[in-house]
Design an enzyme around this catalytic site. Sequence first.
Site, PDB file in Angstrom:
ATOM      1  N   PHE A  95       0.860  -1.184   0.000  1.00 54.56           N
ATOM      2  CA  PHE A  95       0.000   0.000   0.000  1.00 54.56           C
ATOM      3  C   PHE A  95       0.891   1.226   0.000  1.00 54.56           C
ATOM      4  CE2 PHE A  95      -2.349   3.551   1.713  1.00 54.56           C
ATOM      5  CZ  PHE A  95      -3.498   3.504   0.947  1.00 54.56           C
ATOM      6  N   ASP A 111       9.547   2.962   1.798  1.00 55.96           N
ATOM      7  CA  ASP A 111       8.348   3.748   2.105  1.00 55.96           C
ATOM      8  C   ASP A 111       8.100   3.662   3.610  1.00 55.96           C
ATOM      9  OD1 ASP A 111       5.817   4.753   2.547  1.00 55.96           O
ATOM     10  OD2 ASP A 111       4.919   3.839   0.781  1.00 55.96           O
ATOM     11  N   LYS A 130       2.717  11.566   6.767  1.00 55.75           N
ATOM     12  CA  LYS A 130       1.857  11.375   7.935  1.00 55.75           C
ATOM     13  C   LYS A 130       2.365  12.117   9.164  1.00 55.75           C
ATOM     14  CE  LYS A 130      -0.325   7.124   6.311  1.00 55.75           C
ATOM     15  NZ  LYS A 130      -1.551   7.779   5.817  1.00 55.75           N
TER      16      LYS A 130
END
Length: 410
Positions: free
Chosen positions: A151, A236, A265
């Site tokens: 993801f 990531d 984030k």
Amino acid sequence: MTAPSQVSARTRTSAELIRAEEPVLAHNYHPLPVVVARAEGTWVEDVEGNRYLDMLAGYSALNFGHRHPALIEAAHRQLDQLTLTSRAFHNDRLAEFAERLAELTGLDMVLPMNTGAEAVESAIKVARKWAYDVKGVPADEATIVVAAENFHGRTTTIVSFSTDETARAGFGPFTPGFKIVPYNDPAALEEAVDETTAAVLIEPIQGEAGVLIPDDGYLAAVRELTRRKGCLFIADEIQSGLGRTGRTFAVEHEDVVPDVLLLGKALGGGIVPVSAVVARREVLSVLHPGEHGSTFGGNPLAAAVGTAVVELLRTGEFQQRAAELGVVLRDGLTELAGRGVVGFRSRGLWAGVDIDPAIGTGREVSERLMREGVLVKDTHGSTIRLAPPLTITAEELRSALAALEKVLGR
């Protein structure tokens, strides 16, 4: 006279607000039926004044809790000075942000963006440009190797290499140039990497897939392979980074330094969207004026908040809290194994918990926990994710585990 919309916003109940969203909001989310109006630290409060312990932390965007005083202060101070210039001009906050972030990562250069997906898209462009300009891959032949069950976002290019049909179906034609291999499989990776490979792009821990943690040595194997084959290692760390796993970055559990780190984030402190591609100088130097950009990327407000986030991490306090409280989380879940929990994976303050399907789906368990005053998020099937703010106390963490025990016993 007060505008009607202001009156209704003050007086509508949770149920009324949820109903009001239905005809005017795109249905691309299925949130739990709670309407948050206020928050501080590890707690949120709905419009009726009911309090909930936040065990999701905005998918790690709220690593430092809601409205952390140092981050709020940095934002307020910057709001009084300057919020946006675009990159058409320099601003007085960006240099410090880039310096501090480069120092924190041990890498050289920073490409500031806004969302996690933007960081991933930017890294894809940079890797391809590097492959053509530095590695010598023929034009338009560069490939990027990724892992199944990944993801990295939901843009058209990113879903092109997703194996989640919910994210893919109906959105083709898809962008070429990607090879998908099984996660946690160095042999498959070895076979996939060839002379056209620009980069290997992986999550050190797969979050959306259920907090899947690879075997010891996997990340080191990726690093060794990419060095040997002459391609980039892109990690990531948008969810796993910035203290979540008990280290500043998840790759540090194997003492690995990738060529490129993707951050987001928590980098925005739960206040503004901030992301970044951080890389070796040789990699990011392939970009030249006009080839890539973002109106809001590197804006002064984002840079001020991002700098404050880096300052919080420089002390090591939050990494230590995640490591120590991660033991409490792991031990609590171990006690629930065989009592409604059929399996779990955890690292630091991050866990994927597989619930016995006979007890309910992940969504149903999340709704039951909500009624007990604990907010979590389901993922595939009967799996829920736990990712509380790193500011959570041991007492709060144990109360969340007690609530889980209670709903599993129903």
